[in-house]
Design a protein around this motif. Sequence first.
Motif, PDB file in Angstrom:
ATOM      1  N   GLY A  79     111.483  21.436  89.102  1.00 40.02           N
ATOM      2  CA  GLY A  79     112.770  21.903  88.167  1.00 40.02           C
ATOM      3  C   GLY A  79     113.761  22.297  88.812  1.00 40.02           C
ATOM      4  N   ALA A  80     113.811  22.887  89.743  1.00 38.35           N
ATOM      5  CA  ALA A  80     114.772  23.884  90.858  1.00 38.35           C
ATOM      6  C   ALA A  80     116.257  22.953  90.552  1.00 38.35           C
ATOM      7  N   ASP A  81     116.693  21.498  90.394  1.00 38.59           N
ATOM      8  CA  ASP A  81     118.049  21.177  90.147  1.00 38.59           C
ATOM      9  C   ASP A  81     118.678  20.625  88.815  1.00 38.59           C
ATOM     10  N   ARG A  82     117.598  21.304  87.988  1.00 42.73           N
ATOM     11  CA  ARG A  82     118.021  20.868  86.523  1.00 42.73           C
ATOM     12  C   ARG A  82     118.873  22.713  85.877  1.00 42.73           C
ATOM     13  N   GLY A  83     118.135  23.727  86.852  1.00 46.90           N
ATOM     14  CA  GLY A  83     118.437  24.954  86.845  1.00 46.90           C
ATOM     15  C   GLY A  83     117.557  26.168  86.647  1.00 46.90           C
ATOM     16  N   PHE A  84     117.486  26.916  87.333  1.00 44.81           N
ATOM     17  CA  PHE A  84     116.777  28.461  86.748  1.00 44.81           C
ATOM     18  C   PHE A  84     117.309  29.859  86.327  1.00 44.81           C
ATOM     19  N   ARG A  85     117.017  30.721  85.904  1.00 45.99           N
ATOM     20  CA  ARG A  85     117.611  31.832  85.432  1.00 45.99           C
ATOM     21  C   ARG A  85     116.271  33.061  86.659  1.00 45.99           C
ATOM     22  N   ILE A  86     118.178  33.666  86.942  1.00 42.34           N
ATOM     23  CA  ILE A  86     117.360  35.462  87.984  1.00 42.34           C
ATOM     24  C   ILE A  86     118.366  36.273  86.799  1.00 42.34           C
TER      25      ILE A  86
END
Length: 116
Positions: A79-86
């Motif tokens: 799902g990386a293209d939908r976003g992630f948070r660090i």
Amino acid sequence: MSEPCIFCDIIAGKTPARLLHEDEHVAAFADIRPVAPSHILIVPKKHYPTLLDAASAGERDLLGRLLEVAARIAAEHPGADRGFRITINNGASAGQTVYHLHLHLLSGRHFAWPPG
Ligand code: 5GP
Ligand code: ZN
């Protein structure tokens, strides 16, 4: 003797964890209490209690490596293209509970802003 540290124990192989990455300087493993469908911790093998400790020790390369590994693992996630948070929690009022520097890589759901 140095204080016991759960992440140093994981890095040393004394405590089990689901490892996702390991190189000379950095390890990544699944968080034991995930707060998102994917919750991965990226940690330096060298023990620094907080981000401030690593930064004030001049660990530019190490800090860059941590982000680079986090981004690479994130990019491999479906799902990386939908976003992630660090996230890095630094200190008690930011919610830091384990005093061995770590990045949280969270993905697989929507993340509100501002964080709580
Ligand atoms: P902090 O609150 O310090 O930013 O994050 C510490 C994280 O470490 C928490 O999300 C917590 O669930 C995780 N954690 C604590 N103990 C263990 C453990 O023994 N194994 C793993 N894999 N994660 C842990
Ligand atoms: Zn440690």
